[in-house]
Design an enzyme around this catalytic site. Structure first.
Site, PDB file in Angstrom:
ATOM      1  N   GLU A 215      15.023  77.940  10.596  1.00 56.61           N
ATOM      2  CA  GLU A 215      14.049  76.955  11.596  1.00 56.61           C
ATOM      3  C   GLU A 215      14.367  75.607  11.306  1.00 56.61           C
ATOM      4  O   GLU A 215      14.034  75.389  10.322  1.00 56.61           O
ATOM      5  CB  GLU A 215      12.295  77.671  11.248  1.00 56.61           C
ATOM      6  CG  GLU A 215      12.004  77.070  12.695  1.00 56.61           C
ATOM      7  CD  GLU A 215      10.750  77.036  12.330  1.00 56.61           C
ATOM      8  OE1 GLU A 215       9.512  76.553  12.643  1.00 56.61           O
ATOM      9  OE2 GLU A 215      10.152  78.454  12.058  1.00 56.61           O
ATOM     10  N   GLU A 220       7.834  68.692  16.363  1.00 61.39           N
ATOM     11  CA  GLU A 220       6.479  68.567  16.486  1.00 61.39           C
ATOM     12  C   GLU A 220       5.542  67.981  16.284  1.00 61.39           C
ATOM     13  O   GLU A 220       5.529  66.788  15.463  1.00 61.39           O
ATOM     14  CB  GLU A 220       6.018  69.800  15.349  1.00 61.39           C
ATOM     15  CG  GLU A 220       6.828  71.402  15.380  1.00 61.39           C
ATOM     16  CD  GLU A 220       6.514  72.271  14.223  1.00 61.39           C
ATOM     17  OE1 GLU A 220       5.946  73.157  14.782  1.00 61.39           O
ATOM     18  OE2 GLU A 220       6.819  72.113  12.858  1.00 61.39           O
TER      19      GLU A 220
END
Length: 418
Positions: A215, A220
């Site tokens: 990932e 974010e």
């Protein structure tokens, strides 16, 4: 023992009755993206998005009983994956706005809350980018390339996360004899947190295995804090795990760069260097040791563009060194990152191709403290409570737009999209 799923072998299974596609066909919202080169500039791609399969209704064939319950698979319908495939059908989604997703041209709005029948619902959508054929995921290969998008985080308060990231999912979403729907219905999700979900590659997870894959968190963020973080795993492709081994397959924490957490507390936020009250551009570059698209990843570099000005990433001090990017020396002291392959392993995944995911969500368990509270950000210990967010910020949302990728230096500043 870590178990690698033989995804391609599933296609060789006998042609048993599979989990069927229901009568409601999927209608994918179009989301224009751009591929950029030094010679040709940025060229439009007729791509689209699909909601995660978890947002789709999967129910008993010929009835309305869901194939999942609050605790997982319905054991009566799904005692094993073959029987589950025979018993269940997956329905398409025709109106994505009912799930908090709206697109227009090259822009996409994700809403955390929507009103339906005078009730507030929290669909918390997660979508994936499909290739132009609408049947498979778009596989992005980003070694010695850059990935760029515009974002508006002004409606993301403390406790929210408008995320954009890559995971090493299968291009087909695990399409197989037992999962004919595949990527077109949002199957095949995985990430480095190794969660145990009801479905693995669209097949019933009756063994209750965890599922892991590499990932790369590009973004974010909310209006108060942001981070970008690689999460390598110790193998390639999809990994099955059980029990404690699910905690050692991937670097769940990753090697992150959060400007606030690293001491740059006036860099990102309202009226700061990157002003989160206004839209801005995020550029992430993946530099290799030999400056080729097959070389070893050596650095992940970040910069921003706002109001026509290029803004370099925050410069911070870490262990006496001045840094503003993610490198092997920067990550050397960050947990198990190096032991699981570090930037080399992350780069290998970026070279093979990864799937773009975009989502909006909040965190009832931890209030998103890891992102924006305490040492990580300016938010209080209670601001991230989802019940407070819903009451105070019912219009919370994020807009991603002008997604483009390609040769270094081609996706930002004066480049035109056409």
């Amino acid at each position: 023992m870590v178990r690698t799923f033989a995804v391609t072998a599933l296609a060789l299974l006998p042609l048993v009755a599979a989990q069927q596609i229901g009568s409601t066909k999927e209608v994918h919202p179009q989301l224009t993206t751009y591929k950029c080169t030094s010679q040709g500039g940025c060229v439009k791609q007729n791509t689209s998005i699909v909601l995660d399969s978890g947002s789709h209704w999967i129910h008993a064939k010929g009835g309305e009983v869901s194939c999942t319950t609050s605790s997982g698979l319905d054991p009566a319908l799904c005692p094993d994956k073959e029987t589950c495939a025979e018993n269940c059908v997956v329905e398409g989604i025709t109106d994505y706005s009912q799930y908090g997703v709206q697109t227009r041209g090259d822009a996409m709005l994700l809403r955390e809350y929507i009103k339906q029948n005078n009730q507030t619902k929290a669909p918390s959508p997660r979508v994936y980018l499909l290739d132009e054929d609408g049947e498979n995921y778009s596989m992005l290969r980003l070694l010695n390339q850059e990935f760029t998008f515009d974002v508006d985080v002004s409606k993301l308060p403390c406790g929210m996360n408008g995320a954009l990231y890559f995971s090493e999912m299968s291009a087909s979403g695990g399409r197989s004899a037992l999962n004919p729907a595949g990527a077109a219905y949002g199957t095949g999700y995985c990430d480095a947190q190794c969660y145990t979900n009801a479905w693995i590659n669209g097949e019933a997870n009756t063994a209750k295995a965890g599922l892991c894959c590499q990932e790369m968190d590009i973004w974010e963020a909310n209006a108060r804090a942001n981070a970008f973080t690689p999460h390598p795993c110790n193998s390639t492709g999809l990994l099955g795990c059980a029990g404690d081994e699910c905690n050692s397959v991937c670097d769940k924490a990753g090697c992150g760069f959060n400007p606030y957490a690293l001491g740059a507390r006036d860099y990102y936020g309202t009226a700061m260097t990157v002003d989160t009250t206004k839209p801005f551009t995020v550029v992430t570059q993946f530099l290799t040791a030999d400056n080729s698209t097959t070389g070893a990843l050596r650095e992940i570099r970040r910069l921003y563009v706002q109001a026509g000005q290029v803004i370099q990433n925050a410069v911070v001090k870490v262990d006496g060194r001045t840094v503003n990017s993610i490198t092997e020396p920067y990550c050397a002291s960050q947990g198990v990152f190096e032991g699981l392959g570090g930037l080399r392993r992350m780069g290998e995944a970026l070279g093979r191709g990864m799937v773009l995911s975009m989502s909006i969500w909040n965190d009832a368990g931890g209030f998103m403290h890891w992102l924006d509270s305490g040492n990580s950000g300016p938010c209080s210990s209670t601001e991230g409570d989802p019940s407070l967010i819903e009451n105070k910020y019912p219009d919370t949302a994020v807009t991603f737009s002008k997604i483009r990728w390609g040769d270094l230096g081609t996706t930002f500043a004066t480049r035109r999209l056409h």
